[in-house]
Structures are given as structure tokens and as C-alpha cells.
Design a protein around this motif. Structure first.
Motif, short mmCIF file in Angstrom:
data_model
loop_
_atom_site.label_atom_id
_atom_site.label_comp_id
_atom_site.label_asym_id
_atom_site.label_seq_id
_atom_site.Cartn_x
_atom_site.Cartn_y
_atom_site.Cartn_z
N PHE A 141 -88.65 -45.94 31.26
CA PHE A 141 -88.46 -47.36 30.95
C PHE A 141 -88.77 -48.22 32.17
O PHE A 141 -89.45 -49.25 32.08
CB PHE A 141 -87.04 -47.63 30.46
CG PHE A 141 -86.76 -49.08 30.18
CD1 PHE A 141 -87.19 -49.66 28.99
CD2 PHE A 141 -86.08 -49.87 31.10
CE1 PHE A 141 -86.94 -51.01 28.73
CE2 PHE A 141 -85.83 -51.21 30.84
CZ PHE A 141 -86.26 -51.77 29.65
N ASP A 142 -88.27 -47.80 33.32
CA ASP A 142 -88.51 -48.56 34.55
C ASP A 142 -90.01 -48.60 34.88
O ASP A 142 -90.53 -49.61 35.37
CB ASP A 142 -87.74 -47.95 35.72
CG ASP A 142 -86.23 -48.08 35.54
OD1 ASP A 142 -85.80 -49.05 34.89
OD2 ASP A 142 -85.50 -47.20 36.04
N LYS A 143 -90.70 -47.49 34.59
CA LYS A 143 -92.14 -47.44 34.83
C LYS A 143 -92.86 -48.43 33.91
O LYS A 143 -93.80 -49.12 34.33
CB LYS A 143 -92.66 -46.03 34.60
CG LYS A 143 -94.11 -45.83 35.01
CD LYS A 143 -94.50 -44.37 34.95
CE LYS A 143 -95.94 -44.19 35.44
NZ LYS A 143 -96.36 -42.77 35.42
N LEU A 144 -92.42 -48.50 32.65
CA LEU A 144 -93.00 -49.45 31.69
C LEU A 144 -92.89 -50.88 32.21
O LEU A 144 -93.87 -51.63 32.22
CB LEU A 144 -92.30 -49.32 30.34
CG LEU A 144 -92.59 -50.41 29.30
CD1 LEU A 144 -94.05 -50.34 28.85
CD2 LEU A 144 -91.66 -50.30 28.11
N ILE A 145 -91.71 -51.26 32.65
CA ILE A 145 -91.48 -52.62 33.12
C ILE A 145 -92.31 -52.90 34.37
O ILE A 145 -92.92 -53.97 34.49
CB ILE A 145 -89.98 -52.85 33.42
CG1 ILE A 145 -89.14 -52.62 32.15
CG2 ILE A 145 -89.75 -54.25 33.97
CD1 ILE A 145 -89.52 -53.49 30.98
N THR A 146 -92.38 -51.93 35.28
CA THR A 146 -93.19 -52.09 36.50
C THR A 146 -94.66 -52.27 36.15
O THR A 146 -95.35 -53.13 36.71
CB THR A 146 -93.02 -50.86 37.42
OG1 THR A 146 -91.65 -50.76 37.82
CG2 THR A 146 -93.90 -50.98 38.65
N ASN A 147 -95.14 -51.46 35.20
CA ASN A 147 -96.55 -51.54 34.80
C ASN A 147 -96.89 -52.89 34.18
O ASN A 147 -97.94 -53.47 34.46
CB ASN A 147 -96.88 -50.42 33.82
CG ASN A 147 -96.90 -49.05 34.46
OD1 ASN A 147 -96.88 -48.91 35.68
ND2 ASN A 147 -96.91 -48.02 33.63
N ILE A 148 -96.01 -53.37 33.31
CA ILE A 148 -96.28 -54.66 32.65
C ILE A 148 -96.31 -55.78 33.69
O ILE A 148 -97.18 -56.66 33.65
CB ILE A 148 -95.23 -54.94 31.56
CG1 ILE A 148 -95.35 -53.94 30.42
CG2 ILE A 148 -95.40 -56.37 31.02
CD1 ILE A 148 -94.28 -54.04 29.36
N ASN A 149 -95.38 -55.74 34.62
CA ASN A 149 -95.35 -56.77 35.67
C ASN A 149 -96.62 -56.74 36.52
O ASN A 149 -97.18 -57.79 36.85
CB ASN A 149 -94.11 -56.60 36.56
CG ASN A 149 -92.88 -57.28 35.98
OD1 ASN A 149 -92.97 -58.41 35.49
ND2 ASN A 149 -91.75 -56.60 36.00
N TYR A 150 -97.09 -55.54 36.84
CA TYR A 150 -98.31 -55.43 37.64
C TYR A 150 -99.50 -55.97 36.85
O TYR A 150 -100.34 -56.70 37.39
CB TYR A 150 -98.56 -53.98 38.05
CG TYR A 150 -99.73 -53.83 39.01
CD1 TYR A 150 -99.55 -53.95 40.39
CD2 TYR A 150 -101.03 -53.60 38.53
CE1 TYR A 150 -100.62 -53.83 41.26
CE2 TYR A 150 -102.11 -53.49 39.40
CZ TYR A 150 -101.89 -53.60 40.76
OH TYR A 150 -102.96 -53.50 41.63
N ALA A 151 -99.57 -55.59 35.57
CA ALA A 151 -100.67 -56.07 34.73
C ALA A 151 -100.64 -57.59 34.62
O ALA A 151 -101.67 -58.27 34.74
CB ALA A 151 -100.58 -55.44 33.35
#
Length: 301
Positions: free
Chosen positions: A140-150
Motif C-alpha cells: 500500500f505504501d508503495k502504491l501511494i509513493t508511486n502515485i505521488n511520483y507520477a
């Protein structure tokens, strides 16, 4: 005329979302494959050549979304190069976990080879993430990090959107099984949470879930029309070209096992396959089999 194309170079998904057959069945073993780049380019080249003939001249993108995660395709960068070469782009559907900063950087490098990134996740609450997606909570934390980077780094922020799958009072669900804690209000809550987390990103609600022609009968059941099937309201049999990682051309996105095949593009052209007797036979057979269990069926009046 072909108006839409679903071309899936990879047959594997890392998730098991509650509304997808992968959650209960797993990935179809004979389709867990990686399309060779040579075959991918052959297909894309033919698509470009046929625009204005068999294929809609305004078609400028393809979908990759048949129960898989296209970001796991081992030739992802080569795929982007090919798309750029032939002036086509990809509408990319992802669960978001493999949408790493490295992948975003590749997408930026080959812009505009990816014209849409739809992050398809049912929840934005960590406590529900594993139960609804089949992925470990730590993802879940990876998902949030990825969306923020995108969001902060994509060549065009408008390329990114969030699709939240769930149910509401408009959903065509007759029965919902094995999810006693899944409430109609859950999707509305997830949309509100996602908007708070990512106020600048467009968010869409995917409430019209389907049971994949009865394949998800242990999860949910759609209300089905009764009578003789004479067509498809989604026009999957007349307007769409569906291509598997193995190069098989099959009839419909709801055909999880890709059993209703009518040719292979390794040894045939798109035109040969499309105008074959086998396509007619497969379509007729489907109206009496898979389509009878599908909520998209058109019934004779």
C-alpha cells in the motif's frame, strides 16, 4: 470496422483484486506469457497499415487490460519504442504497485507512447488493502509513493487518473458473496479518501462491475436478461480486436481463458483472421455459450 484494439503483451498480474477472476482462479497458465517484440511490432505495423481500411482511421491508441499487469512486461521499453515508431500510443491500466519511478521515467523518455495511465485500485485505506487487492499490506505504501511520483513527474499530469472499482445502488449486482463487510458506501468513502490524498488527479468511479460471464459466480452475480442472444451491447464481437500474449485473436474481454479464438497472428494477418469463417463460427458459438451468461448480451425481442 475495427474501432478498438486490446493488445496484451503480458499475461501475468501481481494482484488479485476482489472483482477479478485472478483473485480466485489465478492467471490462466497457458497465457502467462511474454510476447516477443518481433510479434508485437508485426501487429502494430499491420494496425497502422490497415487504418482507413479495416481499422478506424482515427484509432491512435491501443488498450492493454485483459486481467494482467502490462508494467510487468519484460520488453516494456521496447514496446514504447515500437509504439513511437508507428505513431500509436498505449492506454495503460495498472494496479499501481508496478508503476515505479523507473517506469515513469521510461514513460517520460518515450512520450507520447503512453497517452493514459489509469490506476485501478479499489481502496485507499491501508487496513482494507490486502483484503481487497490480494497484495501484501506493505505494498500500500508503495502504491501511494508511486502515485505521488507520477503526479509530480509525468510529462503530462493529465495522463494520470485513478479508477476506483466498487458497488453502489446503480450496480447491476443480484447477489454479492463472500464479502459480508463490503458495503455500498465503501466506494463513496474510498473516492473521498483518494480525493483528499490526491486532489489534483482526476478520479472516476467504476460501479458497473460484471461477473465476467458467470466466472465470478462465487463472488458476485449480475442480473441477466433472458432469451435468445443476438448481439453484444459492448460490440465486442463487431468493433473490437482482442489479442493475447501468444498472438491468439479471441472474441471478448470476458473470455478469461481465451477459449473463443479464431486465429493467431504469428502465422496470419489481421485481415485474414478478421474475415475468416472461423471468426463467424466462433461468434455464433459464443452466442449460445459464454454470451448467455453475460450482462452485456442483447436479447431478441
Amino acid at each position: 470496422m475495427i474501432n478498438f484494439i486490446q493488445l496484451d503483451p503480458n499475461g501475468l498480474c501481481n494482484a488479485g483484486c476482489w472483482f477479478c477472476p485472478v483473485s480466485s482462479i489465478g492467471n490462466p497458465k497457458d497465457q502467462v506469457a511474454q510476447m516477443e517484440v518481433e510479434l508485437f511490432e508485426k501487429i502494430i505495423s499491420e494496425i497502422t497499415f490497415l487504418k482507413g481500411d479495416l481499422i478506424n482511421p482515427n484509432l491512435n491508441f491501443i488498450y492493454a487490460s485483459h486481467f494482467n499487469e502490462v508494467l510487468l512486461y519484460k520488453h516494456f521499453e521496447s514496446m514504447l519504442k515500437v509504439l513511437n515508431k508507428y505513431n500509436l500510443s498505449l492506454c495503460l491500466l495498472t494496479n499501481g504497485v508496478p508503476l515505479t519511478p523507473k517506469k515513469i521515467d521510461l514513460i517520460n523518455k518515450y512520450k507520447p507512447a503512453v497517452s493514459m495511465i489509469a490506476v485501478n485500485a479499489p481502496v485507499y485505506e491501508k487496513r482494507l488493502f490486502e483484503k481487497r487487492t490480494g497484495m501484501k499490506e506493505v505494498m500500500f505504501d508503495k502504491l501511494i509513493t508511486n502515485i505521488n511520483y507520477a503526479k509530480d513527474n509525468l510529462y503530462n499530469p493529465e495522463v494520470l487518473l485513478l479508477q476506483i472499482n466498487g458497488i453502489n445502488e446503480k450496480s447491476n449486482i443480484e447477489k454479492l458473496k463472500n464479502f459480508p463487510d463490503l458495503e455500498i458506501a465503501e466506494m463513496e468513502r474510498q473516492v473521498a479518501i483518494a480525493k483528499a490524498l490526491f486532489p489534483s488527479i482526476k478520479i472516476t468511479e467504476q460501479w458497473n462491475l460484471i461477473d465476467r460471464a458467470g466466472l465470478l459466480k462465487d463472488v458476485m452475480v449480475n442480473k441477466l436478461p433472458e432469451g435468445e442472444v443476438v448481439g453484444c451491447s459492448s460490440k465486442r464481437d463487431t468493433d473490437w480486436l482482442h489479442i493475447s500474449p501468444q498472438g491468439d485473436v479471441f472474441l471478448c474481454c470476458n473470455d478469461f481463458y481465451m477459449e473463443h479464438k479464431y486465429g493467431n497472428l504469428k502465422d496470419k494477418t489481421i485481415k485474414e483472421v478478421w474475415f475468416s469463417q472461423q471468426r463467424i463460427d466462433v461468434s455464433d458459438n459464443a452466442f449460445n455459450t459464454i454470451c448467455k451468461n453475460c450482462a452485456s448480451a442483447i436479447i431478441k425481442k
